[in-house]
Design a protein around this motif. Sequence first.
Motif, short mmCIF file in Angstrom:
data_model
loop_
_atom_site.label_atom_id
_atom_site.label_comp_id
_atom_site.label_asym_id
_atom_site.label_seq_id
_atom_site.Cartn_x
_atom_site.Cartn_y
_atom_site.Cartn_z
N GLU A 115 0.99 -1.17 0.33
CA GLU A 115 0.12 -0.08 0.11
C GLU A 115 0.70 1.40 0.21
O GLU A 115 0.54 2.46 -0.51
N TYR A 116 1.36 1.39 0.66
CA TYR A 116 2.47 2.72 0.98
C TYR A 116 4.03 2.35 -0.28
O TYR A 116 5.04 2.41 0.21
N ARG B 78 -9.07 5.75 5.58
CA ARG B 78 -10.63 6.53 5.49
C ARG B 78 -11.32 7.27 6.56
O ARG B 78 -12.06 8.23 6.96
N ARG C 286 -7.13 0.06 3.89
CA ARG C 286 -7.20 1.57 3.51
C ARG C 286 -8.51 1.62 3.70
O ARG C 286 -8.87 3.13 3.99
N TRP C 287 -9.39 0.78 4.77
CA TRP C 287 -10.95 1.41 5.11
C TRP C 287 -10.34 2.41 6.66
O TRP C 287 -11.05 3.47 6.60
N GLU D 104 -1.05 6.12 10.70
CA GLU D 104 -0.15 5.72 10.02
C GLU D 104 1.39 5.13 10.22
O GLU D 104 2.38 4.12 10.02
#
Length: 285
Positions: A62-63, A251, A247-248, A198
């Motif tokens: 993802e990163y 958000r 990802r959820w 993060e």
Amino acid sequence: MDIVLWVKAAIMGIVEGLTEFLPISSTGHLILTGSLLDFTGDTVKVFEIAIQTGAMLSVIWEYRERLKRTFAGVTHDPVAQRFARNVVIAFIPAAALGLAFGSIIKANLFHPVPVAIAFIVGGFVILFVEWRHRRLYGDRDMQGSRVARVETVDDMSALDALKVGLLQCLALIPGTSRSGATIIGSLVLGFSRKAATEFSFFLGIPTLMGAGAYSVYKYRDQLTWGDLPMFLVGTVFAFISALICIRWLIRYVSTHDFTIFAWYRIAFGIVVLATAWTGTVNWAG
């Protein structure tokens, strides 16, 4: 081919991926799920740690662009150097304590009832921190206003990293939650929700991948090549479910606090204690 064993491994992988980055304790959920599935034993304890690698691979994926920039700039870019330094600093405390006390903790606390108690205590800690946060900032942090001292991971100092690393040590107690300790603790330190979340992701890469590699190496004599499919199934499902969760969650934290997870922890812990006390469920540790 043991299909039942693979299904159990897949379920454990899904549980790992969905809970690793939420403040609800992946280790605690794996212990409880394993008890319900009758999926226990020394090999399973290694499996539970090893499949965390799948969840961490989802962070790397993802990163990947951020991590590529960091590796490319670590010799000359001050931002990349500071980021890499902070991850290393934060990693050291839990690694040192884990090596020193990991075996003792596993022998005494890796059981459902201690995990349930940690769930409940951790839930009340989250409620307190969120109450304090609302009292200090109201809803400003949910409205895009800058209220945090550390707005992004690039704003962190070495001392910030050390403090987060010490907070991560609390997660050596199963049921505490590594994500919960680092994210909620970072809010107290003045991090924004996004920065806290993060950095918890990034810190998990060396912490959990290192723990997985060390566990497999340490207990390699207990493992056979026949265990490999089970480990692969669990790791793959952990990767997929963790990617969805990451990802959820990013958000979610932009518009919500963590109160719902606190109540979940408290309710789940009470259910486990009640069913263990009444004998309704055999939470075999």
